[in-house]
Design a protein around this motif. Structure first.
Motif, PDB file in Angstrom:
ATOM      1  N   GLU A 188       0.833  -1.192   0.000  1.00  0.00           N
ATOM      2  CA  GLU A 188       0.000   0.000   0.000  1.00  0.00           C
ATOM      3  C   GLU A 188       0.870   1.244   0.000  1.00  0.00           C
ATOM      4  OE1 GLU A 188      -2.896   1.479   3.274  1.00  0.00           O
ATOM      5  OE2 GLU A 188      -3.897  -0.169   2.207  1.00  0.00           O
TER       6      GLU A 188
ATOM      7  N   ASP B 194      -0.655   4.441  -0.375  1.00  0.00           N
ATOM      8  CA  ASP B 194      -1.540   5.231   0.484  1.00  0.00           C
ATOM      9  C   ASP B 194      -2.886   4.503   0.521  1.00  0.00           C
ATOM     10  OD1 ASP B 194      -3.118   6.052  -1.787  1.00  0.00           O
ATOM     11  OD2 ASP B 194      -1.740   7.705  -2.148  1.00  0.00           O
ATOM     12  N   GLN B 195      -3.906   5.118   1.083  1.00  0.00           N
ATOM     13  CA  GLN B 195      -5.180   4.425   1.260  1.00  0.00           C
ATOM     14  C   GLN B 195      -5.849   4.048  -0.057  1.00  0.00           C
ATOM     15  OE1 GLN B 195      -7.395   7.037   3.816  1.00  0.00           O
ATOM     16  NE2 GLN B 195      -6.570   6.073   5.663  1.00  0.00           N
ATOM     17  N   ARG B 196      -5.497   4.716  -1.130  1.00  0.00           N
ATOM     18  CA  ARG B 196      -6.139   4.461  -2.420  1.00  0.00           C
ATOM     19  C   ARG B 196      -5.221   3.811  -3.444  1.00  0.00           C
ATOM     20  NH1 ARG B 196      -8.545   9.732  -4.854  1.00  0.00           N
ATOM     21  NH2 ARG B 196      -7.987   8.390  -6.559  1.00  0.00           N
ATOM     22  N   THR B 197      -3.938   3.787  -3.193  1.00  0.00           N
ATOM     23  CA  THR B 197      -2.977   3.403  -4.224  1.00  0.00           C
ATOM     24  C   THR B 197      -2.089   2.260  -3.759  1.00  0.00           C
ATOM     25  OG1 THR B 197      -2.921   5.733  -4.878  1.00  0.00           O
ATOM     26  CG2 THR B 197      -1.206   4.306  -5.779  1.00  0.00           C
TER      27      THR B 197
END
Length: 100
Positions: free
Chosen positions: A60, A62-65
């Motif tokens: 991960e 970040d939280q989206r990527t």
């Protein structure tokens, strides 16, 4: 590398050449190489297959990527493929020399 598609092999090479790339970075490189749009429905399932086969690790960013990197097994497989290609690339050069 047995059982991989050409697209999956290309993904491995691009992942190896970049420092923990995310999906969109991989997509950009492959779109430039192929000269056509790479849809998310093609990219991400193929990345997941490489993860499932133990050739690529997914982390991960970040939280989206997500970020991707080769596993040790992935590196060994790429090296074996490289060695195999070199063996025949050398013969191709010899054949071209004979034709000239």
């Amino acid at each position: 590398m047995n059982g991989l598609t050409g697209f999956q092999r290309d993904l491995l090479y691009v992942i190896a050449g970049l420092n923990e790339p995310h999906g969109l970075a991989l997509k950009d490189v492959l779109e430039e190489y192929y000269g056509t749009e790479i849809h998310h429905g093609r990219l991400y399932p193929n990345l997941d297959t490489l993860v499932d086969k133990g050739l690529v690790k997914k982390g991960e960013l970040d939280q989206r990527t997500n970020k991707y990197g080769l596993t040790e097994r992935g590196r060994r497989e790429l090296q074996a493929r490289h060695d195999w290609e070199d063996q025949y690339r050398g013969e191709l050069v010899s054949v071209e020399s004979e034709v000239s």
